[in-house]
Scaffold this motif. Structure first.
Motif, PDB file in Angstrom:
ATOM      1  N   GLU A 158       6.029   6.328   1.003  1.00  0.00           N
ATOM      2  CA  GLU A 158       5.921   5.566  -0.249  1.00  0.00           C
ATOM      3  C   GLU A 158       5.732   4.085   0.042  1.00  0.00           C
ATOM      4  OE1 GLU A 158       8.152   5.185  -4.592  1.00  0.00           O
ATOM      5  OE2 GLU A 158       9.099   6.279  -2.934  1.00  0.00           O
ATOM      6  N   LYS A 159       4.810   3.477  -0.704  1.00  0.00           N
ATOM      7  CA  LYS A 159       4.508   2.063  -0.557  1.00  0.00           C
ATOM      8  C   LYS A 159       4.648   1.363  -1.912  1.00  0.00           C
ATOM      9  CE  LYS A 159       3.375   1.979   3.784  1.00  0.00           C
ATOM     10  NZ  LYS A 159       4.101   1.134   4.754  1.00  0.00           N
ATOM     11  N   THR A 176      -0.268   8.222   3.860  1.00  0.00           N
ATOM     12  CA  THR A 176       0.209   6.849   3.701  1.00  0.00           C
ATOM     13  C   THR A 176      -0.760   6.083   2.805  1.00  0.00           C
ATOM     14  OG1 THR A 176       1.071   6.972   5.961  1.00  0.00           O
ATOM     15  CG2 THR A 176       1.070   4.814   4.914  1.00  0.00           C
ATOM     16  N   ALA A 192      -1.929   1.883   2.932  1.00  0.00           N
ATOM     17  CA  ALA A 192      -1.379   1.692   4.275  1.00  0.00           C
ATOM     18  C   ALA A 192      -1.488   0.248   4.739  1.00  0.00           C
ATOM     19  CB  ALA A 192      -2.099   2.601   5.267  1.00  0.00           C
ATOM     20  N   ASN A 193      -0.427  -0.229   5.374  1.00  0.00           N
ATOM     21  CA  ASN A 193      -0.485  -1.497   6.099  1.00  0.00           C
ATOM     22  C   ASN A 193      -1.116  -1.244   7.464  1.00  0.00           C
ATOM     23  OD1 ASN A 193       0.938  -3.085   4.128  1.00  0.00           O
ATOM     24  ND2 ASN A 193       2.817  -2.083   4.805  1.00  0.00           N
ATOM     25  N   ASP A 223       0.869   0.759   9.881  1.00  0.00           N
ATOM     26  CA  ASP A 223       1.021   2.193   9.618  1.00  0.00           C
ATOM     27  C   ASP A 223      -0.016   3.019  10.358  1.00  0.00           C
ATOM     28  OD1 ASP A 223       3.171   1.865   7.794  1.00  0.00           O
ATOM     29  OD2 ASP A 223       1.759   1.291   6.219  1.00  0.00           O
ATOM     30  N   TYR A 258      -4.295  -4.430  -3.441  1.00  0.00           N
ATOM     31  CA  TYR A 258      -3.871  -3.924  -2.130  1.00  0.00           C
ATOM     32  C   TYR A 258      -4.735  -4.512  -1.015  1.00  0.00           C
ATOM     33  CZ  TYR A 258      -4.450  -0.562   1.721  1.00  0.00           C
ATOM     34  OH  TYR A 258      -4.607   0.012   2.947  1.00  0.00           O
ATOM     35  N   GLN A 271      -3.725  -7.100   2.179  1.00  0.00           N
ATOM     36  CA  GLN A 271      -3.948  -6.777   3.592  1.00  0.00           C
ATOM     37  C   GLN A 271      -4.733  -7.877   4.300  1.00  0.00           C
ATOM     38  OE1 GLN A 271      -2.575  -3.874   5.131  1.00  0.00           O
ATOM     39  NE2 GLN A 271      -1.472  -4.100   3.197  1.00  0.00           N
TER      40      GLN A 271
END
Length: 228
Positions: free
Chosen positions: A26-27, A57, A60-61, A64, A165, A169
């Motif tokens: 979870e994000k 994911t 995702a970062n 990750d 998002y 990033q």
């Protein structure tokens, strides 16, 4: 409980229940309902097995997926720099990331400007599409990285979540550049991830152009017409 928290079990292929709470990282900002919707619309058996083994994911970062990226960078496609005399490989990696981010930021800003205009004019409920002949999977990078398809109700809201998002990033990659202490492989992983985020920004901008500005699109043509 928010709308996005109501359902975390996906009914796959009409016969298989997958409890996503056990298989998803979870994000912040993740919408469970959008993820469930995407999986129920299209999830082949081999994808189910991959989800059960590796987990999903969404949003995702870079850290990750760093294990995969760095494996590619170290073993499959090691970086090759054209360096002036006296420049270290570390300095070349920093310069490479700097160039990537400069290219990304201009296009991301254009996508944000267009999206903010579209939301103000049409509201977040407005739907978007690449064309009548395209299916929901054709927003490749939004679907792959954000974990939902934008071609549903509240299309502009979905684009806003995806672009927010991607922008976050890019900022994290900029922070890594400013710190200047990461390894060469880590810097190149940041550059790879930033490039993927750029694809999200480009998809957002193209969807707005096609859906709201009337730009022509091959997505309105049949395969026979496209061939000509």
């Amino acid at each position: 409980m928010t709308t996005g928290e109501k359902k975390r079990t996906a009914r796959l292929q009409g016969r298989y229940d997958l409890d996503l709470a056990n298989h998803v990282v979870e994000k912040p900002g993740m919408r469970w309902d959008w993820l469930v919707e995407a999986l129920e619309a299209d999830c082949l058996e081999h994808r189910v097995r991959s989800i059960e083994e590796f987990k999903l994911t969404p949003l995702a970062n870079v850290e990750d997926i760093a294990e995969w990226d760095i494996e590619i960078i170290n073993k499959m496609h090691p970086p090759l720099y054209s360096r002036p005399k006296g420049q270290s490989e570390q300095a070349a990696a920093l310069e490479s990331l700097r160039d990537v981010l400069e290219g990304c930021k201009t296009q991301m800003a254009s996508a944000r400007r267009a999206l903010d205009w579209a939301i103000k004019k049409y509201g977040k409920e407005k739907n978007v599409t690449f064309g009548t002949e395209m299916d929901e999977l054709d927003a490749t990078f939004i679907s792959m990285m954000a974990g939902f398809h934008p071609f549903h109700k509240n299309g502009l809201e979905r684009l806003d979540v995806a672009l927010t998002y991607a922008e976050a990033q890019i900022k994290k990659a900029q922070a890594a550049l400013d710190a200047g202490k990461a390894s060469i492989a880590e810097l190149e992983a940041q550059a790879m991830h930033a490039g993927t985020m750029l694809f999200i920004g480009q998809e957002v901008l193209e969807l707005i152009k096609v859906s709201l500005f009337g730009f022509s699109t091959a997505g309105n043509l049949s395969l026979a017409d496209v061939a000509w």
